[in-house]
Structure formats: C-alpha cells, structure tokens
Design a protein around this motif. Structure first.
Motif, PDB file in Angstrom:
ATOM      1  N   SER A   3       0.283  -0.932  -0.142  1.00 19.44           N
ATOM      2  CA  SER A   3       0.332   0.306   0.075  1.00 19.44           C
ATOM      3  C   SER A   3       0.340   1.229  -0.135  1.00 19.44           C
ATOM      4  N   ASP A   4       2.430   0.827   0.311  1.00 23.16           N
ATOM      5  CA  ASP A   4       3.444   2.100   0.034  1.00 23.16           C
ATOM      6  C   ASP A   4       3.861   2.632  -1.665  1.00 23.16           C
ATOM      7  N   TYR A   5       2.890   1.790  -2.575  1.00 28.06           N
ATOM      8  CA  TYR A   5       2.847   1.299  -4.089  1.00 28.06           C
ATOM      9  C   TYR A   5       2.153   2.716  -4.410  1.00 28.06           C
ATOM     10  N   ALA A   6       2.466   3.565  -5.763  1.00 29.61           N
ATOM     11  CA  ALA A   6       2.339   4.394  -5.579  1.00 29.61           C
ATOM     12  C   ALA A   6       2.148   4.559  -7.549  1.00 29.61           C
ATOM     13  N   THR A   7       1.523   3.969  -7.904  1.00 32.72           N
ATOM     14  CA  THR A   7       1.797   4.473  -9.425  1.00 32.72           C
ATOM     15  C   THR A   7       0.903   5.647 -10.543  1.00 32.72           C
ATOM     16  N   LEU A   8       2.221   6.375 -11.082  1.00 38.02           N
ATOM     17  CA  LEU A   8       1.836   7.983 -11.614  1.00 38.02           C
ATOM     18  C   LEU A   8       1.077   7.587 -13.148  1.00 38.02           C
ATOM     19  N   LEU A   9      -0.261   7.773 -12.899  1.00 38.60           N
ATOM     20  CA  LEU A   9      -0.652   8.041 -14.945  1.00 38.60           C
ATOM     21  C   LEU A   9      -1.277   8.925 -15.504  1.00 38.60           C
ATOM     22  N   ARG A  10      -0.502   9.503 -16.353  1.00 38.13           N
ATOM     23  CA  ARG A  10      -0.685  11.035 -16.633  1.00 38.13           C
ATOM     24  C   ARG A  10      -0.588  11.130 -18.190  1.00 38.13           C
ATOM     25  N   GLU A  53     -14.145   1.889 -23.324  1.00 35.36           N
ATOM     26  CA  GLU A  53     -14.166   0.444 -22.836  1.00 35.36           C
ATOM     27  C   GLU A  53     -15.764   0.296 -22.349  1.00 35.36           C
ATOM     28  N   ARG A  54     -15.722  -0.946 -22.266  1.00 32.33           N
ATOM     29  CA  ARG A  54     -17.466  -1.787 -21.552  1.00 32.33           C
ATOM     30  C   ARG A  54     -17.120  -1.830 -20.292  1.00 32.33           C
ATOM     31  N   LYS A  55     -16.493  -1.836 -19.386  1.00 28.62           N
ATOM     32  CA  LYS A  55     -16.510  -1.585 -18.280  1.00 28.62           C
ATOM     33  C   LYS A  55     -16.082  -0.692 -17.589  1.00 28.62           C
ATOM     34  N   ARG A  56     -14.695  -0.595 -17.441  1.00 26.54           N
ATOM     35  CA  ARG A  56     -14.272  -0.490 -16.171  1.00 26.54           C
ATOM     36  C   ARG A  56     -12.317   0.726 -17.225  1.00 26.54           C
ATOM     37  N   MET A  57     -11.997   1.591 -17.134  1.00 30.44           N
ATOM     38  CA  MET A  57     -10.802   2.269 -17.566  1.00 30.44           C
ATOM     39  C   MET A  57      -9.635   2.055 -16.277  1.00 30.44           C
ATOM     40  N   VAL A  58      -9.447   2.409 -15.351  1.00 34.96           N
ATOM     41  CA  VAL A  58      -9.092   2.328 -14.524  1.00 34.96           C
ATOM     42  C   VAL A  58      -9.432   2.218 -13.389  1.00 34.96           C
ATOM     43  N   GLN A  59      -8.705   0.841 -12.549  1.00 30.61           N
ATOM     44  CA  GLN A  59      -9.460   0.227 -10.841  1.00 30.61           C
ATOM     45  C   GLN A  59      -7.876   0.111 -10.369  1.00 30.61           C
ATOM     46  N   SER A  60      -7.969   0.700  -9.039  1.00 30.02           N
ATOM     47  CA  SER A  60      -7.145   0.654  -7.442  1.00 30.02           C
ATOM     48  C   SER A  60      -7.943   1.066  -6.207  1.00 30.02           C
ATOM     49  N   THR A  61      -8.225  -0.433  -6.534  1.00 29.56           N
ATOM     50  CA  THR A  61      -9.531  -0.086  -5.251  1.00 29.56           C
ATOM     51  C   THR A  61      -8.469  -0.615  -4.157  1.00 29.56           C
ATOM     52  N   THR A  62      -7.247  -1.318  -3.939  1.00 30.15           N
ATOM     53  CA  THR A  62      -6.670  -2.172  -2.152  1.00 30.15           C
ATOM     54  C   THR A  62      -5.368  -1.523  -2.637  1.00 30.15           C
ATOM     55  N   LYS A  63      -4.840  -0.597  -4.076  1.00 27.36           N
ATOM     56  CA  LYS A  63      -3.532   0.162  -3.790  1.00 27.36           C
ATOM     57  C   LYS A  63      -3.762   1.747  -4.498  1.00 27.36           C
ATOM     58  N   GLU A  64      -2.962   2.195  -4.569  1.00 30.66           N
ATOM     59  CA  GLU A  64      -2.697   3.450  -5.882  1.00 30.66           C
ATOM     60  C   GLU A  64      -2.794   3.502  -6.668  1.00 30.66           C
ATOM     61  N   ILE A  65      -3.992   4.877  -7.735  1.00 38.76           N
ATOM     62  CA  ILE A  65      -2.908   5.036  -8.431  1.00 38.76           C
ATOM     63  C   ILE A  65      -3.078   6.456  -8.339  1.00 38.76           C
ATOM     64  N   ARG A  66      -2.315   6.958  -8.897  1.00 41.58           N
ATOM     65  CA  ARG A  66      -2.814   8.520  -9.715  1.00 41.58           C
ATOM     66  C   ARG A  66      -2.906   9.568 -10.349  1.00 41.58           C
ATOM     67  N   VAL A  67      -4.260   9.825 -10.577  1.00 41.74           N
ATOM     68  CA  VAL A  67      -4.507  10.330 -12.556  1.00 41.74           C
ATOM     69  C   VAL A  67      -4.303  11.833 -12.986  1.00 41.74           C
ATOM     70  N   GLY A  93      -0.754   9.629  -1.710  1.00 43.79           N
ATOM     71  CA  GLY A  93      -0.287   9.143  -3.354  1.00 43.79           C
ATOM     72  C   GLY A  93      -1.371   9.131  -4.173  1.00 43.79           C
ATOM     73  N   GLY A  94      -2.418   8.473  -3.631  1.00 45.61           N
ATOM     74  CA  GLY A  94      -3.708   8.661  -4.596  1.00 45.61           C
ATOM     75  C   GLY A  94      -4.502   9.873  -4.867  1.00 45.61           C
ATOM     76  N   ARG A  95      -4.042  10.627  -5.898  1.00 50.41           N
ATOM     77  CA  ARG A  95      -5.048  11.657  -5.886  1.00 50.41           C
ATOM     78  C   ARG A  95      -5.771  12.038  -8.105  1.00 50.41           C
ATOM     79  N   PHE A  96      -6.739  12.508  -7.895  1.00 51.29           N
ATOM     80  CA  PHE A  96      -6.852  13.046  -9.221  1.00 51.29           C
ATOM     81  C   PHE A  96      -6.906  14.471  -9.786  1.00 51.29           C
ATOM     82  N   TYR A  97      -5.908  14.818 -10.961  1.00 53.79           N
ATOM     83  CA  TYR A  97      -5.883  16.477 -11.003  1.00 53.79           C
ATOM     84  C   TYR A  97      -6.152  16.550 -12.425  1.00 53.79           C
ATOM     85  N   ASN A  98      -7.197  17.680 -12.664  1.00 52.31           N
ATOM     86  CA  ASN A  98      -7.228  18.024 -14.427  1.00 52.31           C
ATOM     87  C   ASN A  98      -7.668  16.957 -15.370  1.00 52.31           C
ATOM     88  N   ASN A  99      -8.867  16.180 -15.467  1.00 54.26           N
ATOM     89  CA  ASN A  99      -8.704  15.190 -16.328  1.00 54.26           C
ATOM     90  C   ASN A  99     -10.410  15.403 -16.511  1.00 54.26           C
TER      91      ASN A  99
END
Length: 286
Positions: free
Chosen positions: A57-64, A71-85, A111-117
């Motif tokens: 849970s200390d890890y966090a990926t950055l998608l920018r 996509e028919r179901k889900r584009m980005v999912q991270s419910t037990t860890k973090e992704i910043r978008v 680390g999990g945040r959601f900016y300017n999308n």
C-alpha cells in the motif's frame, strides 16, 4: 486526440490489461504517460489498467497525459492500492454492465489523487444500470484525498425513471467530502455529481454545474471526439493552480499551464491563437 500518438488496442473479444507494479516504494517510481489506450469496445469482464497488483500500500503508480476510451466496463481500477491520475481524458465507457464505473480508485493512501482530468460520455444500456461519474472506494484516510480541476460531461442513461447517476463519493454509503481544500474546482453538467460530494451547499462556489458539451469541446461526434476546449466557455480560468509537482501543470498536449494567467478545468489548457507547441508537443519536455 485519438490516433495522433502511440496507441495500444485489442482486436479480439478479450481486451488487454495493464497490471502496474512499481519497482520500489518511492512514490511514482512507475509512470504511465503519453499513451492512447483503446479498449475497442471489446470486453465487459475486466479493466484496462489495474493497480491492485502492486505489492504494498506504500506503492503508488502515476498515470498522466493519456487518452483512454471505448471501454465497456472499467478504464482504471485501483481499490486496494493507489494510482494517481492527472491530465488525462476518459471517454465512451459502458455498454452492457449494470453499473458503469469508469474510474474506481481508493484515493485513501498517500499518493492517490485525481487532478485535471476530462471524462465524457458514460453510459449503461440496461434499464437498471447506474453510472458513477467517479466512484472513490471506501477511503481509509480522507486527508489524502484530492479531487481537483476535473470535468465530467454527458452521462447517458436510457431509463431515467429506474436508474441513477452518481458523482464523486466514498463507499457504498456515499459519504460526502465536505473539505473544499481537497475537493474543489470541478465541473459537470449535472448538479448531482457536485452536490453529492458537497452535501448540496458546502463549498459549491468552488465548483461549476450546468456546463454543456456542445459549448465546451471542439467535437463530440462519436468516433471523432476532439475534447479540446473552445473559447469563451465557463471553465476557462476556473481551475485551481496545483503547482508543478509530478508535472501536474503539464496539460495533455505538453503545454505548461503556468504560462497562462489561470488554470482551466479538465485535461486541456485553452491557448488563444492556437497550440503554441505545434506537432509533437508531448515530447518537448524530454
């Protein structure tokens, strides 16, 4: 826009999936950027990007600075860890799922945040389906949550009498975030996407409702979407300056928002007189 950069897509009935696994616990040691991820409307069984395979849970990926669509179901999912978008575009999500949740993030660990999308055209084809503009998982630590400068338009639900539209909220109880330092300067067509998170009134001046896709974007034609902003729309200059940490100031075509007087809401920063960077702008920073 789609088709102008590196594109990853599937031509089969089962779509691809990124399982992001950072190399160490340093925040954003793994970065996904400058890609077009095309789900090709291929599958209802998975998501294009998942962060749940991160080993801590200390890890966090950055998608920018990505475009993710069809996509028919889900584009980005991270419910037990973090992704910043940040500074990314999501459009045309949902088909046969009973609940359309394009971005399903925890946003509770550091680390999990959601900016300017920018998010456009979410749908469900079933009469009892829901569409969640952005569903943030039952947050462990709301002090880490940041949901800022995001734009959401066109939620198409075919049977309005039996289905619901949701906005930003945490968990099944739809607990609102009333802290306007952490949730602010977002814009949407529908007031529900703002009011649910702000309890109807708290901090509503920081957000904008009632925006129209026809007034905002260059083109909303399906298959030829161009979600760059047009001049004289209400969200120009309405964003909050979030500094330059992790290139949050660099918009989806490589333009530094700090060169403008004020930040816009969404993935694009409108520049009068045209794109000052020209073709290949995404790579100027390198």
């Amino acid at each position: 826009t789609a088709g102008t950069g590196v594109r990853i897509y599937t031509s089969t009935s089962t779509n691809f999936r990124f399982k992001v696994i950072p190399i160490n616990t340093d925040k954003y040691s793994l970065i996904i950027e400058w890609l077009e991820l095309d789900g090709s409307d291929a599958s209802t069984s998975t998501q294009l990007v998942t962060g749940n395979n991160q080993t801590s849970s200390d890890y966090a990926t950055l998608l920018r600075n990505c475009i993710i669509h069809n996509e028919r179901k889900r584009m980005v999912q991270s419910t037990t860890k973090e992704i910043r978008v940040q500074n990314s575009i999501f459009y045309k999500c949902g088909a046969s799922s009973t609940a359309t949740i394009p971005v399903y993030l925890r946003c509770g660990y550091a680390g999990g945040r959601f900016y300017n999308n920018t998010m456009h055209y979410l749908t469900s084809s079933t009469s009892n389906g829901y569409a969640y503009l952005r569903f943030f998982f039952a947050t462990q630590n709301t002090s880490e949550t940041r949901i800022i400068n995001n734009l959401a338009t066109k939620v198409f639900l075919p049977n309005s009498s039996s289905i619901k539209e949701y906005g930003f909220y945490a968990g099944a109880a739809k607990t609102p975030y009333s802290d306007t330092d952490r949730y602010k300067n977002n814009a949407s067509e529908d007031t529900s996407s703002i009011d649910i998170m702000l309890e109807g009134t708290v901090g509503s001046s920081a957000c904008i409702t009632g925006v129209s896709p026809d007034n905002l974007y260059v083109s909303t034609t399906v298959g030829s979407e161009d979600l760059r902003l047009k001049d004289n729309t209400e969200i120009l200059g309405a964003g909050n300056d979030e500094g330059n940490s992790n290139n949050v100031d660099i918009d989806i075509r490589g333009y530094d928002r700090d060169n403008a007087d004020h930040w816009d809401i969404g993935a694009y920063q409108y520049v009068r007189g045209g794109d000052p960077l020209g073709v290949g702008a995404s790579f100027v920073m390198f």
